[in-house]
Design a protein around this motif. Structure first.
Motif, PDB file in Angstrom:
ATOM      1  N   GLY A 188      40.797  24.265  37.952  1.00 47.10           N
ATOM      2  CA  GLY A 188      42.203  24.572  38.169  1.00 47.10           C
ATOM      3  C   GLY A 188      42.681  25.772  37.384  1.00 47.10           C
ATOM      4  O   GLY A 188      43.505  26.551  37.864  1.00 47.10           O
ATOM      5  N   ILE A 189      42.182  25.955  36.185  1.00 42.87           N
ATOM      6  CA  ILE A 189      42.655  27.057  35.348  1.00 42.87           C
ATOM      7  C   ILE A 189      41.904  28.351  35.632  1.00 42.87           C
ATOM      8  O   ILE A 189      42.517  29.427  35.739  1.00 42.87           O
ATOM      9  CB  ILE A 189      42.527  26.686  33.857  1.00 42.87           C
ATOM     10  N   PHE A 190      40.598  28.299  35.798  1.00 42.44           N
ATOM     11  CA  PHE A 190      39.807  29.520  35.847  1.00 42.44           C
ATOM     12  C   PHE A 190      39.399  29.957  37.252  1.00 42.44           C
ATOM     13  O   PHE A 190      39.270  31.151  37.500  1.00 42.44           O
ATOM     14  CB  PHE A 190      38.549  29.358  34.991  1.00 42.44           C
ATOM     15  N   ILE A 191      39.181  29.062  38.180  1.00 37.70           N
ATOM     16  CA  ILE A 191      38.630  29.451  39.476  1.00 37.70           C
ATOM     17  C   ILE A 191      39.702  29.482  40.562  1.00 37.70           C
ATOM     18  O   ILE A 191      39.736  30.405  41.382  1.00 37.70           O
ATOM     19  CB  ILE A 191      37.464  28.524  39.854  1.00 37.70           C
ATOM     20  N   THR A 192      40.576  28.511  40.619  1.00 34.05           N
ATOM     21  CA  THR A 192      41.571  28.412  41.685  1.00 34.05           C
ATOM     22  C   THR A 192      42.508  29.622  41.756  1.00 34.05           C
ATOM     23  O   THR A 192      42.879  30.022  42.864  1.00 34.05           O
ATOM     24  CB  THR A 192      42.368  27.108  41.545  1.00 34.05           C
ATOM     25  N   PRO A 193      42.925  30.263  40.654  1.00 35.92           N
ATOM     26  CA  PRO A 193      43.811  31.423  40.773  1.00 35.92           C
ATOM     27  C   PRO A 193      43.214  32.601  41.560  1.00 35.92           C
ATOM     28  O   PRO A 193      43.951  33.448  42.064  1.00 35.92           O
ATOM     29  CB  PRO A 193      44.077  31.831  39.328  1.00 35.92           C
ATOM     30  N   PHE A 194      41.917  32.656  41.694  1.00 32.67           N
ATOM     31  CA  PHE A 194      41.300  33.760  42.425  1.00 32.67           C
ATOM     32  C   PHE A 194      41.273  33.512  43.925  1.00 32.67           C
ATOM     33  O   PHE A 194      40.884  34.381  44.698  1.00 32.67           O
ATOM     34  CB  PHE A 194      39.881  34.002  41.919  1.00 32.67           C
ATOM     35  N   PHE A 195      41.673  32.338  44.395  1.00 33.79           N
ATOM     36  CA  PHE A 195      41.639  32.043  45.828  1.00 33.79           C
ATOM     37  C   PHE A 195      43.009  31.912  46.406  1.00 33.79           C
ATOM     38  O   PHE A 195      43.978  31.609  46.036  1.00 33.79           O
ATOM     39  CB  PHE A 195      40.844  30.756  46.095  1.00 33.79           C
TER      40      PHE A 195
END
Length: 129
Positions: free
Chosen positions: A122-129
């Motif tokens: 939720g913190i590191f990967i989801t913001p890029f999508f």
């Protein structure tokens, strides 16, 4: 076993001297005699009473109490993979620790792991999508 009568007074008195660092024949015989009073220290005591059945029921009650908390923590952690990962993941981790303390070690550990993965995603990967 060691027969102390076959040794001289001088050999037996060496045990009383705190500065003596050598081995006497009595030391060697005691060192090679492995059956000296070992059964009482190694063997587990035998419980002849039938009290162990009560102990198991208390442990089952504690595990049963933690089992519900473990499934709640696991559900929170799995739901956090899809909705509100930081909040529900943190809640799953906290409830997972409580469940582990109450006896549900497996489900509590899985809830902690899945909650941590959900927070990381939720913190590191989801913001890029």
């Amino acid at each position: 076993m060691a027969d102390e009568n076959k040794f001289t007074e001088k050999e037996r008195d060496r045990f009383d001297d705190p500065n003596y660092k050598g081995f006497t024949p009595l030391d060697r015989e005691i060192e090679t005699d492995y059956e000296t009073e070992s059964a009482a220290e190694i063997a587990a005591p035998i419980n002849m009473r039938n009290e162990y059945a009560d102990v198991n029921t208390e442990a089952d009650e504690v595990a049963g109490e933690g089992r519900g908390m473990g499934f709640l923590a696991l559900a929170l952690s799995i739901i956090s993979l899809f909705i509100l990962p930081v909040i529900l993941g943190a809640a799953g981790i906290i409830v997972g620790f409580i469940a582990r303390r109450r006896g549900a070690t497996g489900t509590g550990a899985w809830a902690i792991g899945i909650g941590a993965v959900s927070i990381i995603l939720g913190i590191f990967i989801t913001p890029f999508f």
